[in-house]
Design a protein around this motif. Structure first.
Motif, mmCIF file in Angstrom:
data_model
loop_
_atom_site.group_PDB
_atom_site.id
_atom_site.type_symbol
_atom_site.label_atom_id
_atom_site.label_comp_id
_atom_site.label_asym_id
_atom_site.label_seq_id
_atom_site.Cartn_x
_atom_site.Cartn_y
_atom_site.Cartn_z
ATOM 1 N N SER A 43 0.836 -1.199 0.000
ATOM 2 C CA SER A 43 0.000 0.000 0.000
ATOM 3 C C SER A 43 0.868 1.245 0.000
ATOM 4 O O SER A 43 2.063 1.194 0.322
ATOM 5 C CB SER A 43 -0.912 0.005 1.224
ATOM 6 O OG SER A 43 -0.149 0.271 2.388
ATOM 7 N N GLY A 68 0.543 3.406 2.143
ATOM 8 C CA GLY A 68 0.888 3.525 3.562
ATOM 9 C C GLY A 68 2.172 2.787 3.916
ATOM 10 O O GLY A 68 2.966 3.260 4.734
ATOM 11 N N ASP A 69 2.381 1.629 3.295
ATOM 12 C CA ASP A 69 3.628 0.879 3.532
ATOM 13 C C ASP A 69 4.827 1.682 3.033
ATOM 14 O O ASP A 69 5.853 1.773 3.718
ATOM 15 C CB ASP A 69 3.596 -0.474 2.798
ATOM 16 C CG ASP A 69 2.529 -1.418 3.336
ATOM 17 O OD1 ASP A 69 2.235 -1.348 4.536
ATOM 18 O OD2 ASP A 69 2.001 -2.220 2.550
ATOM 19 N N LYS A 93 -2.886 3.400 3.984
ATOM 20 C CA LYS A 93 -2.859 1.922 3.894
ATOM 21 C C LYS A 93 -4.032 1.385 3.098
ATOM 22 O O LYS A 93 -4.036 0.221 2.708
ATOM 23 C CB LYS A 93 -2.881 1.327 5.299
ATOM 24 C CG LYS A 93 -1.588 1.615 6.019
ATOM 25 C CD LYS A 93 -1.086 0.451 6.832
ATOM 26 C CE LYS A 93 0.309 0.775 7.269
ATOM 27 N NZ LYS A 93 0.940 -0.138 8.145
#
Ligand code: HEC
Length: 142
Positions: free
Chosen positions: A77, A79-80, A130
């Motif tokens: 994602s 977010g990652d 994410k």
């Protein structure tokens, strides 16, 4: 009497809510805007460029653009990517920027990787990021 739902019914139950909800989205949905790319360019020039190069491709550090970079991150994602960047970069002083500055830099990477801009800013909030998937290949419906 059958105790288990047939597989096709399970599949339907699993895919229906996902198809109806606005989230999760992908990097193809116009998830950042042009204003934050301008901010990010200034941050990048002072904090990242001397290792990652002028176009995010050169320098001693790995490229932040191109097929290899996208292959690394596809199916993760945004977010990652945000958390990895925040926790490890700049290599000499991780976590030294604000959450919004890191989000701006992620937006810059998305822009250089040719994902489309939209109207809303990419927020500096890992939990929201994410929900947005990185997909190298453009979905057929876009
Ligand atoms: C002092 C040199 C240096 C600076 C400055 C630096 N980086 Fe890095 N960066 C590296 C190195 C070396 C790696 C590879 C090692 C690693 O992944 O931890 C890396 C890896 C990365 C990765 C992971 C790439 C991948 O393919 O997974 C990202 C994203 C990244 N840097 C972003 C940034 C951003 C954004 C900045 C500016 C805020 C920045 N870096 C500043 C040296 C640097």
């Amino acid at each position: 009497m059958k105790r288990y739902l047939p597989f096709s019914a399970l599949l339907l139950i699993c895919t229906l809510p996902a198809a109806q909800a606005a989230e999760p989205r992908s990097v193809w949905d116009g998830i950042y805007n042009a204003a934050q790319i301008k901010r990010a360019a200034a941050i990048y020039a002072t904090k990242c460029e001397f290792c990652h190069g002028q176009n995010l491709t050169a320098g001693e550090a790995p490229p932040l653009t191109g097929a290899d970079f996208l292959a690394n991150w596809t199916s993760y994602s945004v977010g990652d990517l945000f958390e990895k960047t925040r926790n490890t970069m700049p290599a000499t002083e991780p976590k030294s920027l604000s959450a919004q500055e890191y989000a701006d830099l992620i937006a810059l990477m998305l822009s250089v990787n040719k994902f489309p801009a939209g109207t809303a800013e990419l927020p500096g909030a890992a939990d929201r990021l994410k929900q947005i998937r990185i997909e190298a290949a453009k979905p057929a419906s876009k």
